[in-house]
Design an enzyme around this catalytic site. Structure first.
Site, PDB file in Angstrom:
ATOM      1  N   GLU A 327      80.398  88.894 105.482  1.00 51.76           N
ATOM      2  CA  GLU A 327      80.487  87.439 105.278  1.00 51.76           C
ATOM      3  C   GLU A 327      79.156  86.902 104.753  1.00 51.76           C
ATOM      4  O   GLU A 327      78.624  85.921 105.242  1.00 51.76           O
ATOM      5  CB  GLU A 327      80.854  86.741 106.595  1.00 51.76           C
ATOM      6  CG  GLU A 327      82.136  87.260 107.212  1.00 51.76           C
ATOM      7  CD  GLU A 327      82.451  86.644 108.560  1.00 51.76           C
ATOM      8  OE1 GLU A 327      83.636  86.392 108.835  1.00 51.76           O
ATOM      9  OE2 GLU A 327      81.511  86.426 109.355  1.00 51.76           O
ATOM     10  N   CYS A 418      86.221  79.988 114.569  1.00 58.46           N
ATOM     11  CA  CYS A 418      85.016  79.168 114.409  1.00 58.46           C
ATOM     12  C   CYS A 418      85.214  78.074 113.366  1.00 58.46           C
ATOM     13  O   CYS A 418      84.679  76.969 113.511  1.00 58.46           O
ATOM     14  CB  CYS A 418      83.830  80.057 114.038  1.00 58.46           C
ATOM     15  SG  CYS A 418      84.139  81.155 112.636  1.00 58.46           S
TER      16      CYS A 418
END
Length: 682
Positions: A327, A418
């Site tokens: 990521e 998240c």
């Protein structure tokens, strides 16, 4: 750095102060979200949806997925951790943060009672010395595998203990600022006191594996004035670069110090690197500490990192973090479309960072980037229904056996959720990003219909915006001081309105001289646009009822990428005002990756109130590549292209989407029928 009186001058919020102290601070202060009342056709419905749908859905999902149960079991010290990740506690913290901001905007006694109930459960789960981490407290003999047997043993890597603390602090301060209650703040302070007693010179040392505790400690410092919180935030920054951790035998070669921004001391880091969310939280904290301590090497580093990101590692939609593995940011100019990651949380973190950079330097380029993120790469992360989300934000979706990505669909929740809860906390804080103030200078960064209550020269001033932005470029500002007063009104003139696609050469307009200029009037009389750091500055004695009108050009512009961005060579993107457009299957006969947009294309602009909650579309006739199976041939056929705002895609089911269009045919990929059939069977 200018000296200020420290009260509860939280970024984007202000409220009752526990302490006051003269300290260095940001030269420019954000005007509190509590002082700005929105009346905006674009943002207000989104904030209302966040209040009515997103926040309740997030709380409900925290209950249904046992995130709340983890706190109940931690209080009872009995049971087994019931969710997947040790950072699942933060979904509750972030949703409380969003609810707190929302309560200030939309008082709701039922929501307030529920939040207080959750806070009581968090308090019960906290250990006597302040430690708060349900993944260990529930069963200390069998903690989460990522956590290690002792507290903070694996903090540098995966435990997320300090990450949990950081989100706790951010949420507790927001709750205190919005409600004046200290029940949540006291929990955070007890935990922070433990952290400060544990970490520091001569004590335990670690570079937190997932940054945000640094930002949270700074917010506690602002509220309390206690130096230890700022000192510990700086200590955590200074720990970076002492441990690389690179393992050449690891199958994940990116899992090294760079992934955690820990390969160099922070003052030696000059490029955006590693996990994008962690990185942008770190850069926000670097800006905070530089502002509050006057640390010039830290400021130099964060300025260099910003320049690297904006000139080499930013998608045209404002997305960041190109590489799915880790990521993370890729190499310079590594911005692929087919595999673009662009985590929604990274856009949230980037908004925080851009706001801080503006407050440091007072240059419009930071607000330009913030606007790009807000109107494109960030709000694409949430569906128009307010309860479906993207974790990553694609740049290209294609129906092809040779394409490496399946068609994405929005999801209501994720094992790692998240992103939904990060959006829940950002949306209601948006009013705090509209205006800034430094002494007699009042900055307007975002064009959001609203009324702000300011104090300039110790005189009350009401500033009202009226517009239909981002669809129309006519902006009106009504100034109402209690009595006539001198100050400077600084209106951001967006880079895109000055033929600058981005404050770097990463993206440019194909026709930079095509757009007409910006016009400015005061009380109906034209005035020259005098720029200061990208802001049209109007310095005068303002009287009640003074009206400023600024008109921005809203032409459709073709964006081209730096030729070092290999995926975008020979292609164009479309932008009008701050909005980046895409083409989606639903408006284009089911297929968009066969569309060519030549330089001769001319667009019709139309607003459709019934489409996608109201959007302005771009239409034109362009050549499309068509396959004639009967004659085994390929030809180009004229077809109407309809482009919609990128943020609105994937709200009508799954199908093709693209942001970048070839300007002419350069090559054709051939996919055989057996390969296509095999792909369709998967």
């Amino acid at each position: 750095m200018k000296k200020h009186v420290l009260a509860a001058c939280l970024l984007g919020a202000a409220g009752p102060a526990l302490a006051q102290q003269a300290v260095a601070d940001y030269p420019i202060q954000a005007v509190s979200f509590t002082k700005v009342k929105l009346a905006d056709n674009f943002w207000l419905p989104r904030l209302k949806t966040n209040t009515d749908v997103t926040i309740p859905a997030s709380f409900q999902r925290c209950e249904a997925t046992n995130r709340v149960k983890n706190f109940e079991m931690a209080a009872a010290k009995s049971g087994k951790f019931a969710t997947t990740f040790p950072f699942d506690d933060t979904d509750i913290y972030k949703t409380i943060e969003g609810a707190s901001y929302s309560l200030s905007l939309y008082p709701d006694e039922h929501l307030k009672e529920y939040v207080d109930l959750l806070i009581a459960k968090v308090a019960a789960a906290q250990e006597p010395d302040g430690y708060l981490y349900t993944a260990r407290t529930i069963d200390p003999a069998h903690p989460h595998p990522w956590a290690g047997m002792a507290r903070w043993e694996k903090e540098r890597e995966l435990s997320h203990e300090l990450y949990n603390s950081g989100h706790l602090y951010e949420a507790a301060v927001a709750h205190y600022q919005a409600t004046g209650q200290k029940n949540f703040l006291n929990i955070a302070l007890k935990n922070a006191d433990l952290v400060c007693a544990t970490f520091g010179p001569g004590k335990r040392a670690v570079a937190p594996g997932h940054e945000i505790v640094e930002m949270g400690l700074v917010k506690l410092y602002r509220v309390t004035g206690q130096p230890k919180y700022l000192q510990t935030a700086k200590f955590f920054l200074d720990q970076r670069g002492h441990y690389n951790g690179y393992d050449p035998k690891s199958p994940d070669e990116w899992r090294n110090g760079q992934y955690w921004q820990d390969d160099k001391p922070v003052v030696a880091q000059m490029e955006a690197e590693g996990h994008a969310v962690r990185a942008e939280y770190l850069y926000s904290a670097m800006a905070d500490v530089a502002a509050l301590t006057g640390d010039k090497p830290l400021l130099t580093a964060v300025d260099s990192i910003w320049q690297n990101m904006v000139s080499k590692k930013l998608y045209v939609t404002g997305g960041t973090g190109a590489v799915p593995s880790g990521e993370r940011f890729g190499n310079n100019y590594e911005l692929p479309n087919a595999t673009a990651y662009n985590e929604t949380c990274a856009s949230v973190a980037d908004v925080y960072w851009q706001q801080r950079m503006f407050q440091l330097h007072g240059d419009s380029k930071y607000a330009d980037v913030m606007e790009k993120v807000l109107y494109n790469g960030l709000i694409s992360g949430v569906g128009l229904d307010g309860k479906s989300f993207f974790y990553s934000n694609a740049m290209l979706v294609k129906n092809s056996a040779s394409f490496p990505q399946t068609e994405p669909a929005r999801a209501g929740w994720f094992d790692c959720s998240c992103c939904p809860t990060n959006l829940a906390r950002l949306f209601p804080s948006l009013p705090g990003y509209v205006y800034g103030q430094h002494a007699n200078d009042v900055y307007v960064n975002l064009f959001v219909s609203s009324t702000a209550d300011l104090l300039v020269n110790n005189k009350k001033v009401s500033l009202t915006q009226q517009n239909n932005y981002p669809w129309e470029g006519g902006l009106k500002f009504i100034v109402n001081p209690a009595t006539a007063t001198d100050f400077s009104l600084l209106l951001r003139v967006p880079g895109w309105a000055q033929s600058q696609a981005l404050p770097s050469d990463l993206y440019t307009f194909a026709d930079p001289a095509a757009a007409p200029g910006v016009t400015l009037k005061v009380n109906g009389q034209p005035v020259a646009v005098k720029l200061r750091n990208g802001y049209a500055m109007l310095a005068r004695k303002w009287k009640k009822g003074d009206v400023v009108e600024m008109t921005l050009p809203m032409d459709v512009r073709r964006v081209v990428a730096n030729p070092r961005v290999k995926d975008d060579i020979g292609k164009v993107a479309l932008q009008r005002g701050p909005i980046v457009y895409c083409a989606e299957w639903a408006d284009n006969n089911g297929k968009v990756t066969n569309v060519i947009v030549p330089s001769t294309a001319r667009f019709t602009v139309a607003y459709h109130p019934e489409l996608l909650n109201g959007v302005t579309t771009l239409t034109t006739t362009v050549p499309t590549v068509q396959v004639d199976e009967a004659t085994n041939s390929i030809q180009t056929v004229p077809q109407t292209l309809t482009a919609i705002p990128y943020y609105a895609w994937a709200n009508r089911g799954k199908g093709e989407m693209t942001v970048w269009f070839p300007a002419r045919v350069l090559d054709v990929d051939l996919v055989t029928r057996p390969a296509l059939q095999a792909e369709q069977k998967k």
